[in-house]
Design a protein around this motif. Structure first.
Motif, PDB file in Angstrom:
ATOM      1  N   MET A  67      25.145 -25.103 -28.109  1.00 12.49           N
ATOM      2  CA  MET A  67      23.920 -24.204 -27.612  1.00 12.49           C
ATOM      3  C   MET A  67      24.302 -23.412 -26.193  1.00 12.49           C
ATOM      4  O   MET A  67      23.767 -22.382 -26.267  1.00 12.49           O
ATOM      5  CB  MET A  67      22.697 -25.197 -27.108  1.00 12.49           C
ATOM      6  N   TYR A  68      25.111 -23.791 -25.490  1.00 12.99           N
ATOM      7  CA  TYR A  68      25.621 -23.258 -24.196  1.00 12.99           C
ATOM      8  C   TYR A  68      26.215 -21.969 -24.759  1.00 12.99           C
ATOM      9  O   TYR A  68      26.139 -20.864 -24.256  1.00 12.99           O
ATOM     10  CB  TYR A  68      26.517 -23.929 -23.388  1.00 12.99           C
ATOM     11  N   GLY A  69      27.169 -21.865 -25.827  1.00 15.31           N
ATOM     12  CA  GLY A  69      27.961 -20.775 -26.593  1.00 15.31           C
ATOM     13  C   GLY A  69      26.952 -19.871 -26.963  1.00 15.31           C
ATOM     14  O   GLY A  69      27.036 -18.605 -26.665  1.00 15.31           O
ATOM     15  N   LEU A  70      25.627 -20.216 -27.467  1.00 10.82           N
ATOM     16  CA  LEU A  70      24.499 -19.366 -28.038  1.00 10.82           C
ATOM     17  C   LEU A  70      24.101 -18.567 -26.755  1.00 10.82           C
ATOM     18  O   LEU A  70      23.548 -17.476 -26.834  1.00 10.82           O
ATOM     19  CB  LEU A  70      23.706 -19.958 -28.891  1.00 10.82           C
ATOM     20  N   LEU A  71      23.580 -19.391 -25.812  1.00  6.37           N
ATOM     21  CA  LEU A  71      22.831 -18.925 -24.512  1.00  6.37           C
ATOM     22  C   LEU A  71      23.703 -18.201 -23.430  1.00  6.37           C
ATOM     23  O   LEU A  71      23.152 -17.740 -22.499  1.00  6.37           O
ATOM     24  CB  LEU A  71      22.073 -20.104 -24.210  1.00  6.37           C
ATOM     25  N   ARG A  72      25.024 -18.245 -23.511  1.00  8.85           N
ATOM     26  CA  ARG A  72      25.778 -18.026 -22.368  1.00  8.85           C
ATOM     27  C   ARG A  72      25.446 -16.690 -21.722  1.00  8.85           C
ATOM     28  O   ARG A  72      25.662 -16.677 -20.449  1.00  8.85           O
ATOM     29  CB  ARG A  72      27.223 -18.200 -22.920  1.00  8.85           C
TER      30      ARG A  72
END
Length: 135
Positions: A125-130
């Motif tokens: 999720m962090y990778g998507l929202l980074r």
């Protein structure tokens, strides 16, 4: 293959040193025993010594590039503190920090597949929202 063997060796060390023990982690958070503080403190000491060697000897990585360690941005300390609090709460609630989650699952404690899956989902999720998050 060497990474797999290194991981298995590291997992063995985690099991034998009782770092993955839920009871040891609870003792630490209750301030009942110094075992975990000794392990964490020795890791911090070894890391500090290694960083000083890297800086003083101007060590290079496997590709020959100079290893540089950027200083922390002091304007981001609130972010570090908040992240540390969230990390610590997750650690206290699950009884495991992210490193030993693989080891705990690998020892047959399948209940730890839930926090492991959650940690992987959180990283994804962090990778998507980074790019949308403030850094």
């Amino acid at each position: 293959m060497r990474y797999l063997l290194t991981g298995v060796f590291f997992g063995f060390i985690l099991v034998k040193s009782e770092v993955i023990s839920w009871f040891r982690i609870q003792e630490m958070f209750r301030f009942d025993d110094i075992h975990m503080y000794g392990i964490i403190g020795s890791a911090v000491l070894v890391a500090g010594v290694c960083i000083q060697f890297i800086k003083r000897w101007k060590m290079r990585d496997i590709d020959g590039n100079l290893i540089t360690i950027a200083p922390k941005d002091s304007s981001q300390y609130n972010r570090y503190i908040l992240g540390g609090i969230i990390f610590g709460m997750g650690w206290a609630l699950t009884g495991a920090c992210p490193g030993p989650l693989y080891t705990l699952t690998g020892t047959g404690l399948w209940i730890f597949a839930i926090p492991l899956t959650s940690a992987i989902a959180g990283a994804w999720m962090y990778g998507l929202l980074r790019e949308r998050l403030p850094h």
